[in-house]
Scaffold this motif. Structure first.
Motif, PDB file in Angstrom:
ATOM      1  N   GLY A 156       0.829  -1.167   0.376  1.00 41.96           N
ATOM      2  CA  GLY A 156       0.786  -0.198  -0.392  1.00 41.96           C
ATOM      3  C   GLY A 156       0.301   1.362  -0.218  1.00 41.96           C
ATOM      4  O   GLY A 156       0.678   2.447   0.377  1.00 41.96           O
ATOM      5  N   ALA A 157       1.898   0.856   0.244  1.00 42.97           N
ATOM      6  CA  ALA A 157       2.993   3.043  -0.090  1.00 42.97           C
ATOM      7  C   ALA A 157       3.100   2.882  -1.084  1.00 42.97           C
ATOM      8  O   ALA A 157       3.014   2.307  -2.284  1.00 42.97           O
ATOM      9  CB  ALA A 157       4.193   1.731   0.756  1.00 42.97           C
ATOM     10  N   VAL A 158       3.067   4.099  -1.449  1.00 42.90           N
ATOM     11  CA  VAL A 158       3.557   4.757  -2.396  1.00 42.90           C
ATOM     12  C   VAL A 158       4.585   5.737  -2.401  1.00 42.90           C
ATOM     13  O   VAL A 158       4.601   6.384  -1.344  1.00 42.90           O
ATOM     14  CB  VAL A 158       2.347   6.084  -3.049  1.00 42.90           C
ATOM     15  N   PRO A 159       5.662   5.642  -3.261  1.00 46.09           N
ATOM     16  CA  PRO A 159       5.824   4.982  -3.899  1.00 46.09           C
ATOM     17  C   PRO A 159       5.354   3.366  -3.597  1.00 46.09           C
ATOM     18  O   PRO A 159       6.729   3.242  -2.431  1.00 46.09           O
ATOM     19  CB  PRO A 159       7.052   5.609  -4.995  1.00 46.09           C
ATOM     20  N   LEU A 160       6.326   2.090  -4.084  1.00 50.23           N
ATOM     21  CA  LEU A 160       6.129   0.605  -3.895  1.00 50.23           C
ATOM     22  C   LEU A 160       8.149   0.427  -2.985  1.00 50.23           C
ATOM     23  O   LEU A 160       8.495   1.465  -3.503  1.00 50.23           O
ATOM     24  CB  LEU A 160       6.261  -0.294  -4.446  1.00 50.23           C
ATOM     25  N   PRO A 161       7.811   0.333  -1.978  1.00 52.78           N
ATOM     26  CA  PRO A 161       9.595   0.439  -1.288  1.00 52.78           C
ATOM     27  C   PRO A 161       9.841  -1.128  -2.373  1.00 52.78           C
ATOM     28  O   PRO A 161       9.665  -1.787  -3.179  1.00 52.78           O
ATOM     29  CB  PRO A 161       9.365  -0.377   0.199  1.00 52.78           C
ATOM     30  N   PRO A 162      11.367  -1.316  -2.241  1.00 56.38           N
ATOM     31  CA  PRO A 162      12.626  -1.953  -2.591  1.00 56.38           C
ATOM     32  C   PRO A 162      12.431  -3.747  -2.880  1.00 56.38           C
ATOM     33  O   PRO A 162      11.608  -4.444  -4.266  1.00 56.38           O
ATOM     34  CB  PRO A 162      13.581  -1.840  -2.461  1.00 56.38           C
ATOM     35  N   GLU A 163      11.394  -3.803  -1.516  1.00 55.29           N
ATOM     36  CA  GLU A 163      11.535  -5.252  -1.383  1.00 55.29           C
ATOM     37  C   GLU A 163      10.399  -5.726  -1.815  1.00 55.29           C
ATOM     38  O   GLU A 163       9.860  -6.657  -1.936  1.00 55.29           O
ATOM     39  CB  GLU A 163      11.754  -5.225   0.157  1.00 55.29           C
ATOM     40  N   ALA A 164       9.120  -5.038  -2.129  1.00 49.50           N
ATOM     41  CA  ALA A 164       8.080  -5.326  -2.766  1.00 49.50           C
ATOM     42  C   ALA A 164       8.256  -5.974  -4.003  1.00 49.50           C
ATOM     43  O   ALA A 164       7.649  -7.244  -4.573  1.00 49.50           O
ATOM     44  CB  ALA A 164       6.953  -4.293  -3.110  1.00 49.50           C
ATOM     45  N   ALA A 165       9.379  -5.996  -4.538  1.00 49.02           N
ATOM     46  CA  ALA A 165      10.014  -6.693  -6.206  1.00 49.02           C
ATOM     47  C   ALA A 165      10.462  -7.855  -6.018  1.00 49.02           C
ATOM     48  O   ALA A 165       9.952  -8.527  -6.913  1.00 49.02           O
ATOM     49  CB  ALA A 165      10.488  -6.010  -6.924  1.00 49.02           C
ATOM     50  N   SER A 166      11.070  -8.349  -4.845  1.00 47.93           N
ATOM     51  CA  SER A 166      10.823  -9.771  -4.765  1.00 47.93           C
ATOM     52  C   SER A 166      10.677 -10.489  -2.991  1.00 47.93           C
ATOM     53  O   SER A 166      11.208 -11.473  -3.028  1.00 47.93           O
ATOM     54  CB  SER A 166      13.109  -8.956  -4.249  1.00 47.93           C
ATOM     55  N   LEU A 236      -0.594  -8.937  -9.723  1.00 49.09           N
ATOM     56  CA  LEU A 236       0.569  -9.148  -9.209  1.00 49.09           C
ATOM     57  C   LEU A 236       1.883  -8.076  -9.808  1.00 49.09           C
ATOM     58  O   LEU A 236       2.376  -7.741  -9.346  1.00 49.09           O
ATOM     59  CB  LEU A 236       0.944 -10.954  -7.828  1.00 49.09           C
ATOM     60  N   ALA A 237       2.243  -8.920 -10.864  1.00 50.81           N
ATOM     61  CA  ALA A 237       3.354  -8.405 -11.455  1.00 50.81           C
ATOM     62  C   ALA A 237       2.988  -7.174 -11.760  1.00 50.81           C
ATOM     63  O   ALA A 237       4.069  -6.535 -11.687  1.00 50.81           O
ATOM     64  CB  ALA A 237       3.547  -9.508 -12.414  1.00 50.81           C
ATOM     65  N   ALA A 238       2.666  -6.868 -12.497  1.00 47.61           N
ATOM     66  CA  ALA A 238       2.287  -5.672 -12.527  1.00 47.61           C
ATOM     67  C   ALA A 238       1.866  -4.573 -11.946  1.00 47.61           C
ATOM     68  O   ALA A 238       2.826  -3.287 -11.538  1.00 47.61           O
ATOM     69  CB  ALA A 238       0.552  -5.214 -13.640  1.00 47.61           C
ATOM     70  N   GLY A 239       1.230  -4.524 -10.773  1.00 45.12           N
ATOM     71  CA  GLY A 239       1.167  -4.092  -8.941  1.00 45.12           C
ATOM     72  C   GLY A 239       2.226  -3.561  -8.677  1.00 45.12           C
ATOM     73  O   GLY A 239       2.870  -2.875  -7.915  1.00 45.12           O
ATOM     74  N   ARG A 240       3.309  -4.483  -9.216  1.00 47.08           N
ATOM     75  CA  ARG A 240       4.932  -4.065  -8.586  1.00 47.08           C
ATOM     76  C   ARG A 240       5.860  -3.534  -9.552  1.00 47.08           C
ATOM     77  O   ARG A 240       6.546  -2.794  -9.573  1.00 47.08           O
ATOM     78  CB  ARG A 240       5.922  -5.815  -8.689  1.00 47.08           C
TER      79      ARG A 240
END
Length: 240
Positions: A156-166, A236-240
């Motif tokens: 829910g963070a904007v922008p997404l934190p780096p850890e969200a990608a992995s 999910l992939a796009a949301g990241r």
């Protein structure tokens, strides 16, 4: 002669609005009516300020003053709550998904959104088991270290934190809020890449073990993907 400087009217208005919101937030689950003394103690505001704010809130339907001088939340808040739920336009999509998750896993399924420093259980379907976590729609729980709170906080963070990608989802935690409760959660996205909320399963740690959570992961991920598509999300992939 120097003209006295008037306080900034806009800042005064913001402060007054903040105190009014503090007063409304002082009402707790289970309250019927709350006395002036109790509202004063809960908010830290002086009685005269509480009384002045209450008069204004009563005029707009947010509070009701009872004959004995105690206060109750007004009908306008119920109306706004209904508007809030309708604004999501997701109940018709979420509830069938939750029902199917419960049928497939036998654990309680819920959909949470973030509300400040709390997580709000917006929709829920209970497990058929007698031993289950008793949470109801509308319950507010802390933004703790549980899987649900982590998903809400990170995605829910904007922008997404780096850890969200992995990050591997669904997340699983056991005993974070209650030593007897385990939960697993994954994000759901709305139109475009907007974050809609957390879809989760919860149950007792003795039943929803890490292995049981792994077994239930395909069901939860499939449900989240379906709900994301229904809400116009890109996955999910796009949301990241």
């Amino acid at each position: 002669m120097t003209t006295p400087t008037r306080p900034n009217a806009s800042l005064e208005g913001v402060a007054s609005a903040g105190r009014a919101l503090t007063l409304l937030s002082a009402f707790r689950k289970g309250d019927d009516a709350v006395t002036l003394a109790e509202l004063t103690a809960r908010t830290g505001l002086v009685k005269t300020t509480v009384m002045r704010l209450a008069i204004s809130l009563e005029e707009h339907g947010y509070l009701t003053r009872l004959p004995d001088g105690a206060y109750r939340l007004g009908a306008e808040l119920f109306r706004l709550g209904s508007v809030y739920q309708q604004s999501f336009r997701v109940e018709a999509y979420v509830m069938p998904v939750l029902e199917r998750l419960v049928a497939e896993t036998s654990e309680s399924a819920s959909f949470y959104v973030r509300s400040g420093e709390h997580r709000l259980c917006l929709y829920r379907v209970d497990s058929p088991h007698r031993l289950r976590l008793h949470v109801r729609q509308g319950d507010m729980l802390p933004m703790d270290n549980s899987a649900i709170a982590q998903v809400l906080r990170i995605f829910g963070a904007v922008p997404l934190p780096p850890e969200a990608a992995s990050m591997e989802v669904p997340l699983y935690t056991g005993g974070e809020r209650d030593p007897h409760v385990a939960g697993m959660a994954t994000p759901v996205f709305g139109p475009g890449e907007s974050f809609a909320g957390a879809l989760c399963l919860t149950g007792p740690v003795t039943r929803l073990t890490r292995q049981a959570a792994e077994d239930a992961s395909p069901s939860l991920l499939g449900a989240a993907a379906e709900l994301t598509r229904s809400l116009g999300g890109l996955g999910l992939a796009a949301g990241r």
